[in-house]
Design a protein around this motif. Structure first.
Motif, PDB file in Angstrom:
ATOM      1  N   UNK A 143       0.823  -1.207   0.000  1.00 43.62           N
ATOM      2  CA  UNK A 143       0.000   0.000   0.000  1.00 43.62           C
ATOM      3  C   UNK A 143       0.859   1.260   0.000  1.00 43.62           C
ATOM      4  N   UNK A 144       1.888   1.312   0.849  1.00 48.52           N
ATOM      5  CA  UNK A 144       2.727   2.506   0.910  1.00 48.52           C
ATOM      6  C   UNK A 144       3.467   2.701  -0.417  1.00 48.52           C
ATOM      7  N   UNK A 145       3.930   1.617  -0.990  1.00 44.83           N
ATOM      8  CA  UNK A 145       4.627   1.716  -2.281  1.00 44.83           C
ATOM      9  C   UNK A 145       3.653   2.143  -3.376  1.00 44.83           C
ATOM     10  N   UNK A 146       2.445   1.612  -3.345  1.00 48.03           N
ATOM     11  CA  UNK A 146       1.420   1.978  -4.319  1.00 48.03           C
ATOM     12  C   UNK A 146       1.093   3.475  -4.218  1.00 48.03           C
TER      13      UNK A 146
ATOM     14  N   UNK B  42      11.485   3.600   3.751  1.00 43.67           N
ATOM     15  CA  UNK B  42      12.223   2.440   3.244  1.00 43.67           C
ATOM     16  C   UNK B  42      11.849   1.186   4.029  1.00 43.67           C
ATOM     17  N   UNK B  43      11.841   1.304   5.345  1.00 45.49           N
ATOM     18  CA  UNK B  43      11.474   0.159   6.190  1.00 45.49           C
ATOM     19  C   UNK B  43      10.032  -0.274   5.948  1.00 45.49           C
ATOM     20  N   UNK B  44       9.133   0.682   5.746  1.00 44.61           N
ATOM     21  CA  UNK B  44       7.740   0.345   5.448  1.00 44.61           C
ATOM     22  C   UNK B  44       7.639  -0.410   4.134  1.00 44.61           C
ATOM     23  N   UNK B  45       8.335   0.074   3.102  1.00 40.58           N
ATOM     24  CA  UNK B  45       8.248  -0.566   1.789  1.00 40.58           C
ATOM     25  C   UNK B  45       8.910  -1.937   1.763  1.00 40.58           C
TER      26      UNK B  45
ATOM     27  N   UNK C 212       9.972  -4.232   6.808  1.00 41.79           N
ATOM     28  CA  UNK C 212      10.723  -4.367   8.052  1.00 41.79           C
ATOM     29  C   UNK C 212       9.976  -3.729   9.219  1.00 41.79           C
ATOM     30  N   UNK C 213       9.154  -2.746   8.906  1.00 44.39           N
ATOM     31  CA  UNK C 213       8.265  -2.113   9.882  1.00 44.39           C
ATOM     32  C   UNK C 213       6.935  -1.896   9.186  1.00 44.39           C
ATOM     33  N   UNK C 214       5.890  -1.728   9.973  1.00 42.01           N
ATOM     34  CA  UNK C 214       4.580  -1.491   9.378  1.00 42.01           C
ATOM     35  C   UNK C 214       4.117  -0.072   9.667  1.00 42.01           C
TER      36      UNK C 214
END
Length: 86
Positions: free
Chosen positions: A6-9, A33-36, A39-41
């Motif tokens: 979703x974050x990348x989209x 970066x971590x979200x994509x 590694x983290x949400x």
């Protein structure tokens, strides 16, 4: 939908590279970066706010010239603020 997708989209919807996206939304580069990478949400409310803002401000690929101008202006303003602190 998976949060990392979703974050990348959302970022890709704007047509911004990660660096520009982070500067525009004032989110640390490492955080996005971590979200994509998964590694983290990202918190649900952050995803909802980003999606809402992107859609309401029409920050799609067609408006990138205005978006990049805004990022550049914000960077100049931050520089002035930092200089005043010194």
């Amino acid at each position: 939908m998976d949060k990392k997708k979703k974050i990348k989209e959302l970022r890709e919807l704007t047509g911004m590279k990660r660096t520009a996206f982070c500067k525009y939304f004032n989110i640390p580069y490492r955080t996005v970066t971590d979200w994509e990478r998964g590694e983290r949400q990202a918190p649900d409310y952050v995803l909802r706010l980003l999606e809402y803002y992107i859609r309401m401000e029409k920050l799609d690929s067609g408006n990138m010239e205005d978006v990049m101008k805004s990022i550049a202006e914000n960077g100049k303003e931050r520089g002035r603020i930092d200089e005043e602190k010194c």
